[in-house]
Write an enzyme that holds these catalytic residues in place. Sequence first.
Site, PDB file in Angstrom:
ATOM      1  N   THR A 296      76.612   0.198  25.921  1.00  0.00           N
ATOM      2  CA  THR A 296      76.696  -1.120  25.311  1.00  0.00           C
ATOM      3  C   THR A 296      78.144  -1.582  25.269  1.00  0.00           C
ATOM      4  OG1 THR A 296      75.954  -2.455  23.423  1.00  0.00           O
ATOM      5  CG2 THR A 296      76.789  -0.251  22.925  1.00  0.00           C
ATOM      6  N   LYS A 300      79.886  -2.022  29.613  1.00  0.00           N
ATOM      7  CA  LYS A 300      78.848  -2.248  30.619  1.00  0.00           C
ATOM      8  C   LYS A 300      79.389  -2.530  32.017  1.00  0.00           C
ATOM      9  CE  LYS A 300      75.278  -3.907  27.431  1.00  0.00           C
ATOM     10  NZ  LYS A 300      74.279  -4.959  27.162  1.00  0.00           N
ATOM     11  N   ASP A 336      68.850  -4.499  31.073  1.00  0.00           N
ATOM     12  CA  ASP A 336      69.013  -5.725  30.279  1.00  0.00           C
ATOM     13  C   ASP A 336      68.291  -6.900  30.924  1.00  0.00           C
ATOM     14  OD1 ASP A 336      70.489  -4.829  28.122  1.00  0.00           O
ATOM     15  OD2 ASP A 336      72.424  -5.193  29.077  1.00  0.00           O
ATOM     16  N   GLY A 364      80.477 -11.726  29.673  1.00  0.00           N
ATOM     17  CA  GLY A 364      80.598 -10.275  29.719  1.00  0.00           C
ATOM     18  C   GLY A 364      79.405  -9.597  30.361  1.00  0.00           C
ATOM     19  N   ARG A 386      85.479 -18.443  26.637  1.00  0.00           N
ATOM     20  CA  ARG A 386      86.847 -18.742  26.191  1.00  0.00           C
ATOM     21  C   ARG A 386      87.848 -18.487  27.314  1.00  0.00           C
ATOM     22  NH1 ARG A 386      86.702 -20.208  21.154  1.00  0.00           N
ATOM     23  NH2 ARG A 386      85.092 -19.418  19.742  1.00  0.00           N
ATOM     24  N   ILE A 454      71.369 -12.981  21.544  1.00  0.00           N
ATOM     25  CA  ILE A 454      71.002 -11.599  21.884  1.00  0.00           C
ATOM     26  C   ILE A 454      71.277 -10.638  20.737  1.00  0.00           C
ATOM     27  CG2 ILE A 454      71.410 -12.009  24.331  1.00  0.00           C
ATOM     28  CD1 ILE A 454      73.906 -10.178  24.047  1.00  0.00           C
TER      29      ILE A 454
END
Length: 499
Positions: A296, A300, A336, A364, A386, A454
């Site tokens: 996690t 990842k 995922d 990400g 960002r 999520i």
Amino acid sequence: MQRPKICLCLTCSTLAKNLAVLEKYRRWIDMAELRADYLTDDERLYIRRFPAMAGIPVILTIRRLVDGGVYKGGEAARTALMARGLAFASQDTSKNFAYIDLEEDLDVPCIQDAALAFGTRIIRSMHNMTDTVTDLPAQMAKIRKTGYEIPKIACTPRTLVDVSTLFKESASLDCEHIVCCMGMFSSPSRILAERMGSFLTYCSPPADNIDEALTKLGHTDPIQLNTLYNFRAIDKKTDVFGITGFPLTHTLSPNLHNEGYHKHGMNAVYIPIKSESVKDALDFGKVLGIKGLSVTVPHKEDVLACLDSVSPEAAEIGACNTVVFGESGTTGYNTDAEGFEKALREFLQVKNLRGKKIAIIGAGGAAKAIAYTVYKLKGKACIFNRTLANARFLAGKYRFKYAVLGMESQKLLEEYSWLIIQTTPVGMGAGETDDSADPLIFYGFAGSEQVYDIIYNPEKTPLLRRAEQAGCRICNGYSMLKYQAYKQFELFTGVPYEN
């Protein structure tokens, strides 16, 4: 060697309060440690009574400040208190302290002789509150003064590499011993005490009920040890799986996976393995013979370069959340995407996203799996992040649009607001009114948006609460977590989770 015992640390200010805590957890423990340094001065006068009150083996410990305790008196007074705890021994040894914890530098023959005469075993301890211990076998031999004593080393690993070393060195210990890791990297040593050959593992009630300092040291809830990690059943044949990330403060993955092992009657356990480096986590897995690892944030993407092979889907996505350890090395997968697709179909009740404009917040590892899924389902998306370069890179893979995450992109966000998918860790563990944990605080919801976050802890993040108040349909990430975990379980074990 016997399986490790579960020892409950008692840190209340009175004997009566400590007994009440013990009664609450009695069915989950084998023994207790009376931390007499936490008692009031008056209560300390009566510590001799506690073993008979407890009815289980008890360790007498009066810990100094330098060793992580709270005792502030001098050594003469502390020695006298130990003597009081051992005095007037009963012929019924169950009414005496079964153990007394003496530091390596405490050499008081009268205490040691009394313990030997009264059948009280000495735990000879060394504590390092700031660093790990090197050359564990030599250190154990050094602190152990007689064959009757149980040497104990409690130290504070600075990285997961230190924990790996302690596990390796524990294998060569040939005497009864206690190895206790403290701090943020301690969980594997507490849960897998059997793999360290440790005589016991320490535990304490949750921090909101008892001394918070013990939780910071890494103490585990005794009920969790038994019900979540099935501690008493762990043996040398137990298959070990886990999840790595950092800071890894909120995860329900152990609940899902361990429930699956129990459901299928498997001798297996799934544990948290906190690590700042994913390479350290993989190396730790090899030391322990771990069979599978969930990955996690923030690892990842970085994990891909550390693996022996990667599935086509994980390579295409550019992120991996599942590592299987096999004879041919480590193989990475991404569950995922499958988990998100199932959860999204369930939320939206649609077969595809054709013609829909979707905002993906973040760029990400999780966002990469979600962008892959949106593209697969024929949706059009804009990546808001960002760091614009990261948004541009991810958007370019699927010919999506991209924009900076900020007020200047409000109009574009409104255009792509049929479905808003929040993929960043912002909001994890946040309170209801924490505006800083809302990555879209600048955006005013119209009420027609569908919002998917999520994050699943809390159940409703500040973003979801605000969206719901505006009339939007909302969904958190628990279903995604569940479905991706089911696929992981199958990759780890070869058995479908729901069979």
